[in-house]
Every structure is written in structure tokens, then in C-alpha cells.
Design an enzyme around this catalytic site. Structure first.
Site, PDB file in Angstrom:
ATOM      1  N   TRP A 103       0.785  -1.375  -0.045  1.00 53.07           N
ATOM      2  CA  TRP A 103       0.034  -0.014  -0.069  1.00 53.07           C
ATOM      3  C   TRP A 103       0.840   1.089   0.147  1.00 53.07           C
ATOM      4  O   TRP A 103       0.340   2.387  -0.611  1.00 53.07           O
ATOM      5  CB  TRP A 103      -1.111  -0.158   1.255  1.00 53.07           C
ATOM      6  CG  TRP A 103      -1.926  -1.082   0.974  1.00 53.07           C
ATOM      7  CD1 TRP A 103      -2.226  -2.232   1.628  1.00 53.07           C
ATOM      8  CD2 TRP A 103      -3.144  -1.187  -0.238  1.00 53.07           C
ATOM      9  NE1 TRP A 103      -3.445  -2.874   1.169  1.00 53.07           N
ATOM     10  CE2 TRP A 103      -3.849  -2.242   0.075  1.00 53.07           C
ATOM     11  CE3 TRP A 103      -3.393  -0.374  -1.104  1.00 53.07           C
ATOM     12  CZ2 TRP A 103      -4.938  -2.768  -0.732  1.00 53.07           C
ATOM     13  CZ3 TRP A 103      -4.404  -0.556  -2.000  1.00 53.07           C
ATOM     14  CH2 TRP A 103      -4.981  -1.905  -1.762  1.00 53.07           C
ATOM     15  N   ASP A 173      -1.651   6.579   6.355  1.00 54.52           N
ATOM     16  CA  ASP A 173      -2.711   5.887   5.915  1.00 54.52           C
ATOM     17  C   ASP A 173      -3.105   4.865   7.083  1.00 54.52           C
ATOM     18  O   ASP A 173      -2.272   3.823   7.398  1.00 54.52           O
ATOM     19  CB  ASP A 173      -2.219   5.018   4.696  1.00 54.52           C
ATOM     20  CG  ASP A 173      -3.353   4.090   4.093  1.00 54.52           C
ATOM     21  OD1 ASP A 173      -4.529   3.813   4.918  1.00 54.52           O
ATOM     22  OD2 ASP A 173      -2.899   3.397   3.354  1.00 54.52           O
ATOM     23  N   LYS A 197     -12.239  -1.380   6.084  1.00 49.60           N
ATOM     24  CA  LYS A 197     -11.422  -2.418   6.528  1.00 49.60           C
ATOM     25  C   LYS A 197     -11.990  -2.586   8.086  1.00 49.60           C
ATOM     26  O   LYS A 197     -12.524  -3.852   8.422  1.00 49.60           O
ATOM     27  CB  LYS A 197      -9.998  -2.166   6.820  1.00 49.60           C
ATOM     28  CG  LYS A 197      -9.491  -1.739   5.347  1.00 49.60           C
ATOM     29  CD  LYS A 197      -9.357  -3.027   4.595  1.00 49.60           C
ATOM     30  CE  LYS A 197      -9.079  -2.615   3.017  1.00 49.60           C
ATOM     31  NZ  LYS A 197      -8.063  -2.000   2.822  1.00 49.60           N
TER      32      LYS A 197
END
Ligand SMILES: *Cc1c(COP(=O)(O)O)cnc(C)c1O
Length: 362
Positions: A103, A173, A197
Site C-alpha cells: 500500500w 494511511d 477494513k
């Protein structure tokens, strides 16, 4: 589990708290006497405005967000934030990134479209199985920010200490750890998290941004929707927002407040992760993929000695009623995502199953 539901170890979209789903079901046909479902409601209506305002107020309470930070609900999920961060924060055109996995690599690739990227630390040398030392980073004076992916969902690592950014703005993030533990917001310039998530349904990110970072003088190419100022000036109602996600997330915020807040979540998450890691540490068949001190409490990747056996275990877990334990296609193996809403009983049941499997295959 009630309703024939399975223990779902998906990395996202992922489990939501059962009491929240029940409340949503109860309000589905007629939300509190409004005569309509939240999905059918005008985003400009009083009743929706209250849903939005309460969601923000509850999130502020839950995280202790200081008054000089804005809370924004923005569509496009996590991936849109890779671009928005770079477009909005690259004033000098230089972003510093810590590269810890899939990511952060995506964030880096996207930022390169809008400016210069300096990778100030990386764990690529060991397949992203650890978090690099970020106590002595070489950060240029003209850097606009330092970016981390605080929990790498695919690789299974977490920052337990924040980097020393030498006074530069820290951008994080937090998608796969958002609301999993207490967070001192004042240490960050910008925190963002895709909500599918650890919170609610897909298709939205929560952005928490310090007010002085919201700029007016953006490059002309930046689309109106991609400016944080657009959302900040309009209470995230510049256009039709993801009303449904805001509503569901608001319910989860209330649920977390009613259940001890983030301290309690952290305690539960530590307990749950320990059950799984303790098992992996003594197992002769399964091996955890991450350096001990950097192991995520949310995403737990592990392997057997062979790819074939990995696949066999995934199939066996599926047949036994555990879902989505296959590792991400980029790393293989297995991965158990054990977010806030995964009950401790789910982790215990999985470990019991893996123990039995190991005993039978030795
Ligand atoms: C899932 C994820 C994203 C991307 O989210 P999308 O909503 O699918 O765009 C970004 N960062 C992290 C850490 C993630 O886990």
C-alpha cells in the site's frame, strides 16, 4: 454465530459488529419515523444532516480529535487518497515516503505523478517483513510531508513508534487499523482511512486534517472534488456523499463509544492477536511472516513449508466454516484479518482448527 454467519477473516470489506448490523436491519424500512430508508433520503434533509453531524461528533469524541482538525467524509475509498494527499500537500513538490509494503508502494507511485518522491526508509530488502528504523530519517528541508502506511494490510506490519519527521507534517494511511487503538491525533498533520477494513461499508474514506494544511492555492489541474478545501468548506456535503457509509460508520462509532472506546478495543485486539501469534510461535507447521516487534494486531500473514500445503489449509479452513483466509495474491500463504468486529471466539476457533490440522498432518 447467529444467523448462520461465518467467522469471516477477510481483509476488507470485513466483519462489522453484529449489534450494529441488527440495528441497521431494524431501521431499514422506516428510519425512526421518517417514512423512508436512509438509502432513500435526501442528503440535504434535516434527518440526514443529524446522522452526519452525530457521526462526526461521535468520531471526535472517540479519537479525541482537537478543534483545529477537520473531519471529512470523502468518496472513492482509500485509493483516491493516494492522489489527494499529493495534490493537496505538495506545496514545494516533494513528498517523503516510508516504503513498507504494497500500500505504501501504491501511494508512492501515485504521488510521483504530481511531484518528486523521496523514499526515506524501506523494508523492501526483506520482503516488507518488518518496519524500518525511522528515528534518524534524512528529510530534506523543503519536504512537504512524511508519509507512512501505519498498518500494512497485506504484509502484516504495524508502526508501534511514529517516525521522527524532523518537524515535517506526518501523513498516515490508517485504513486497516483505524479505530483499533488510541491515537494521538495532534502528532499528525493528516490521518486517513478507508472505512471498509475496520469500520463500515466500502466506498468512503475518513480524512482528519489539520486546518492549516487545507489550501486554497492548488494547481489548476486539481479537480474540484479532489481539493480538501471543497469538502471542508461544505461539511462533506459538496455533492451527494456516500450517505449509507456515513450512516453505518456513525453506528459503529456509537457502538465503540458504548463499549469502552479505543482503550478497550486495543486491549481486546491485543488479546485476540496474542492467541494467534502464540500458536504460530510454537507451531512446527505454520510460521508467521513478520518480525516479532512489528507484527500487526489486525492482519496476520503466515505460511506452511509449501505453496501446495498453503492452498490445502485454505481449502480445509473454508470447509470448516472459516472464510477468506487466503493470503493476498502478491505474497501468497495465509492471512487472518482480525479487526475490531472479529470476536475472540472466532480467533480461538481458528487456532483450535489449525492445531488439529497440524496434529493430523505431522
Ligand atoms: C485497502 C487499503 C487501501 C485501499 O483502499 P480502497 O478503498 O480499496 O481504495 C489503502 N491503504 C490500505 C492500508 C488498505 O488496507
Amino acid at each position: 454465530m447467529k444467523y448462520g454467519r461465518t467467522y469471516n477473516f477477510s481483509a476488507g470489506p470485513a466483519m462489522m459488529p453484529e449489534p450494529v448490523l441488527e440495528e441497521i436491519a431494524a431501521e431499514m424500512m422506516n428510519y425512526r419515523g421518517s417514512g423512508m430508508c436512509v438509502m432513500e433520503m435526501s442528503h440535504r434533509s434535516k434527518v440526514f444532516q443529524q446522522i452526519r453531524d452525530e457521526a462526526e461528533a461521535d468520531l471526535r469524541k472517540l479519537m479525541g480529535i482537537p478543534d483545529n482538525y477537520k473531519v471529512l467524509f470523502i468518496q472513492g475509498g482509500g485509493t483516491v487518497q493516494f492522489a489527494m494527499v499529493a495534490m493537496n500537500l505538495m506545496k514545494n513538490g516533494l513528498g517523503c515516503y516510508v516504503e513498507t509494503g504494497a500500500w505504501s508502494k501504491k501511494a508512492i507511485a501515485e504521488a510521483k505523478k504530481y511531484g518528486e518522491v523521496k523514499i526515506v526508509a524501506s523494508s523492501a530488502d526483506k520482503n516488507f517483513s518488518y518496519v524500518p528504523d525511522c528515528s534518524k530519517l534524512d528529510i530534506p528541508d523543503n519536504a512537504d510531508y512524511v508519509y507512512i502506511c501505519e498498518n500494512e494490510t497485506i504484509n502484516g506490519t504495524t508502526f508501534f513508534n511514529l517516525p521522527d519527521t524532523k518537524g515535517k507534517v506526518l501523513v498516515s494511511d490508517q485504513s486497516s487499523m483505524f479505530l483499533s487503538r488510541p491515537c494521538d491525533v495532534s502528532k499528525y498533520g493528516l490521518i486517513w482511512g478507508g472505512v471498509q477494513k475496520n469500520v463500515g461499508p466500502a466506498g468512503m474514506a475518513v480524512v482528519i486534517i489539520r486546518e492549516d494544511l487545507i489550501r486554497e492555492d492548488l494547481p489548476k489541474f486539481v479537480p474540484t472534488y479532489m481539493s480538501y478545501k471543497t469538502h471542508a468548506d461544505n461539511d462533506s456535503l459538496y455533492n451527494t456523499p456516500n450517505c449509507w457509509a456515513i450512516y453505518c460508520c456513525g453506528k459503529v462509532f456509537k457502538y465503540l463509544l458504548d463499549n469502552g472506546g479505543l482503550e478497550a478495543m486495543n486491549q481486546r485486539n491485543e488479546e485476540k492477536a496474542k492467541i494467534l501469534y502464540d500458536f504460530l510461535d510454537q507451531s512446527k507447521l505454520f510460521t508467521g511472516a513478520v518480525r516479532k516487534e512489528d507484527r500487526s494486531l489486525m492482519n496476520v500473514p503466515f505460511v506452511t513449508p509449501s505453496k501446495d500445503q498453503d492452498a490445502e489449509v485454505v481449502a480445509a479452513t473454508k470447509a470448516a466454516g472459516f472464510d477468506n483466509l487466503k493470503g493476498h495474491k502478491s505474497v501468497g500463504g495465509l492471512r487472518a484479518s482480525i479487526y475490531n468486529a472479529m470476536p475472540k471466539e472466532g480467533v480461538e476457533a481458528l487456532v483450535d482448527f489449525l492445531k488439529k490440522y497440524e496434529a493430523e498432518h505431522n
